[in-house]
Design a protein around this motif. Sequence first.
Motif, PDB file in Angstrom:
ATOM      1  N   ARG A 378     -79.787 -11.617   8.218  1.00 19.35           N
ATOM      2  CA  ARG A 378     -78.326 -11.677   8.159  1.00 19.35           C
ATOM      3  C   ARG A 378     -77.770 -12.119   9.501  1.00 19.35           C
ATOM      4  NH1 ARG A 378     -75.589  -6.298   6.429  1.00 19.35           N
ATOM      5  NH2 ARG A 378     -73.810  -7.701   6.637  1.00 19.35           N
ATOM      6  N   ASP A 379     -76.682 -12.933   9.426  1.00 19.66           N
ATOM      7  CA  ASP A 379     -75.905 -13.313  10.607  1.00 19.66           C
ATOM      8  C   ASP A 379     -76.793 -13.909  11.707  1.00 19.66           C
ATOM      9  OD1 ASP A 379     -73.767 -12.272   9.215  1.00 19.66           O
ATOM     10  OD2 ASP A 379     -73.902 -10.314  10.202  1.00 19.66           O
ATOM     11  N   ALA A 438     -74.193 -17.479  12.139  1.00 21.33           N
ATOM     12  CA  ALA A 438     -73.056 -16.687  12.601  1.00 21.33           C
ATOM     13  C   ALA A 438     -72.559 -17.199  13.945  1.00 21.33           C
ATOM     14  CB  ALA A 438     -73.453 -15.217  12.729  1.00 21.33           C
ATOM     15  N   ARG A 499     -69.933  -8.253  16.889  1.00 21.55           N
ATOM     16  CA  ARG A 499     -70.549  -8.840  15.698  1.00 21.55           C
ATOM     17  C   ARG A 499     -69.677  -9.950  15.130  1.00 21.55           C
ATOM     18  NH1 ARG A 499     -70.252  -8.022  10.184  1.00 21.55           N
ATOM     19  NH2 ARG A 499     -72.157  -8.558   9.016  1.00 21.55           N
ATOM     20  N   ALA A 501     -69.761 -12.337  11.689  1.00 21.65           N
ATOM     21  CA  ALA A 501     -70.435 -12.542  10.408  1.00 21.65           C
ATOM     22  C   ALA A 501     -70.553 -14.017  10.083  1.00 21.65           C
ATOM     23  CB  ALA A 501     -69.673 -11.822   9.302  1.00 21.65           C
ATOM     24  N   ALA A 502     -71.608 -14.348   9.357  1.00 13.03           N
ATOM     25  CA  ALA A 502     -71.804 -15.722   8.901  1.00 13.03           C
ATOM     26  C   ALA A 502     -70.885 -16.016   7.728  1.00 13.03           C
ATOM     27  CB  ALA A 502     -73.262 -15.937   8.506  1.00 13.03           C
TER      28      ALA A 502
END
Length: 688
Positions: A378-379, A438, A499, A501-502
Motif C-alpha cells: 500500500r501507498d 503515493a 502519510r 495515500a495513493a
Amino acid sequence: MPLQTDSLGTAIGESLTLHSTLCRREAGAFQNAIRSGEEVLVACTQERRLFSELAEQTEGAVSPLRFVNIRETAGWSSEAPRATPKIAALIAAARLPEPEPVATVPFHSTGHLLILGPLDAAERAAALFGEDFSITLFATGPGDAGGMQERRYPVLAGRITRLHGWLGAFELSWQADNPISLDVCTRCNACVQACPEGAIGLDYQIDMALCRSHRDCVKACQVAGAIDFQRPLQTQTECFDLVLDLRSSAATPTFNQHAPPQGYLRWDGRDLAALLALRALVGDFEKPRFITYEQKICAHSRNGAVGCRACLDVCSAEAIASDPKHQRVEVNPHLCVGCGACTTVCPTGAMAYRAPGIADQGLRLRTVLTHYVAAGGRDAVLVLHSQERGLALVEELGRAAQLGVAKGLPASCIPLGLWHTASTGIELWLSALAWGAARVVLVVTEEEAPQYLEVLQQQADVVEAMVTGLGYPAGAVQLLHCKAHTDLDAGLQALLGSRRAAIARPARFAAAPEKRSTLEMALDHLLALAPLVPAGATAIELPAPGAPLGEVLVNKDRCTLCLSCVSACPAGALLDNPQLPQLRFIEKNCVQCGLCETTCPEDAIGLHARLSLSPDRAQARVLNEMPPYVCIRCGTPFGTLKAIEGMLGKLAGHAMFQGEALERLKMCGDCRVIDLYSSSNERKVIDL
C-alpha cells in the motif's frame, strides 16, 4: 534476511526454494538453473562477479543471466518482515525485457596525453604514466623547484588561446610568445645565470615584465641558439587524445563546466584513483547516443525570434549550442554525458531521452507499482536515484541497517536506479502518481549540477500545484538532498511521518514514446479522479518558469491579426481561420515556450501558466477576430479592417502614396495590378 518464501512465491506466481548458501555450498543449484535455457535472475548483487564467472565455467550454461539487489533495498531494514511486496516489485522490474539498443558514439584514443601545469609538477605527473602514453607538457611556470635537468618529454609554452574537444579529439591552440624556444633549449641554465634581472625561471621562459633588454642571455645561448627576441608571433595548434590539467580552476576558464568532457581531468596531485581512470582511456570506446532531437517541434526559434532556451541553460556539459542560421539547437553527442536534464525541461519533447526512452521508463515504473499492489503493498513511494552516488547511498544505508545503526529503507519505499536523477520529469512523475504511487522521491547528491537542482525543484513545484489544486494531498514529488546515508535514512523517515495515500483507482494506460502524449494521459486520469476541485474553478494556477501548460493572452487593442504568432508556434496551439480573420487557440497544445510573445510585432501577446479544468481545453477557441477589409474595386476580403486602416494612416503623408497610389492600397492584389496597368495605358494614350 527474513525472506518469506511462501508469500513471495505467491506474489510472483512461482514456487520458491530458499538457498541460504547459493554462492558457496549450494552452487550446484545455480549451475542446474543456468543449464535449463530459461532466464535466470539472481537476487544478489554482492556476488555478481562470482556468479558470472561460475556461469562461464559451467558446461552447457545457456540461460540469460540477470541480477537484482533485494538485500540492501529490502531485506536489511527494520521493516524487512513487511517488505515482501517490495521484493516482488523489484523482481518483476528486473525480469522486464531489455530496452531496444540505441545508436552509439565512438571514441578512439591512442594515449597522446597533454599535461598542463607548472613544469616540475607536470614532469612528476608524467612519470606516473607508462609506455602506453605519448606525453607532451605545456609549462605554465617553473613551479616550486623547476623542472628536471633531463628533458624526457616535449615541452610547449606560451599563451593558450583555446582548448576544446573530447576524448580522442582535443585541440590546443597557443601563441609561442616567448623569445626562448623550448624545442631548442638544452636546459644548460647559462641564460638563467647570465640574466642580471632574474627574469628567466627554471621553466626556461623570460618574464618580459622584468627583462630590461640587456640581451646577456642571447650571448650565453649562442651555441644552442634557443633565444630570439625577433621571432615572429605565431599561433600554433596540436591535437591530443587526453588532457591532464594541473592548474587551479581559478587560473583558467578551461572546461570549468560541471561536467567536463570525457578524457579531460583536472587533478590536484593527490587523488590517484582519478588518475587511474585517465590511464584506462586508451583504446576504442563507445557510449550511447542518449538524446534525439526533432527540430519540427522544437520551441527554440522561429522566423529569427528566439523563444525557449531551457535545454541550453540547463546543460552542465555545454553540449548544446544554438544554431540561429538554421533556427535550431545542436547536441554534440561526444560532449553529452547523458544526464537527460535537457529532456526534462524541454516543454515539447523535441529533446527526447533514449537510454531508455519514456515508454521503457514508464513500463518499468508501472510494472513496479502494479506488482507491489498485487502483492498486498500500500501507498508505494518511488525512490529514484542515480546509478553512482545515489546507488552507493542506498547500499550504505542497507548495510547500516543490517548492523543495527540505521532503520534502512522502509517497506513502502521502492528504490529505482536511473542513469541520472535528472533524466525523468513531470510526465513520468505524474504518470507514476496515476499508476498508484503515493509519492515520488528524488534523491539528489553533491554530484548534481546546481542548475539540475533548480529545474528539478521547479518541476516538482509544478506537480505540487497541480495535485493540490485537484484536491490530492500535498507532497507528491519531493527532492531529498543527501550527502550521506544518514541523510537518506532520516529524510525518508520524516517523509513517511506525514502519510500520503495513493490514488484510489490506478490508471492502466502505457507510457507513450512522446512526452506530451504521456503527460496528457496522466493529467486526464488525475483530472477524472480529482477528489476535490473548488466550486466554480476553471483552472489551476501554475508557477512559472517551468510550467509546460497554460494559455496565451492577447491584447485585442494592439493585435492586428497579422498572424505572425501562428507561423511561429511549434506546437500547433495557435491557429488561423482560412474563412475569417480570426486567431484561434488550443490550450492543450500550448507549451508556454514564448515564441509567440517574442515574435509579435505589436507586443500584444502574454503567457499565463495554468492547468485548464475545462473539458474544452482540447478544442479551438477564438482569441481575437475582427471584420475583414474588402477591396473597393471587386469587394473581395483581403485583410483586416484594423490592419489596412492602420497602414493607410501611416502612409497617408508619404509622398509616394498620394492620390491614386493611396487608393490602390485599398484594393486586393489582383485589382491593384489591373488598376496600375489600366492607368499606365491611359497615360500612354494621353501622351499620344
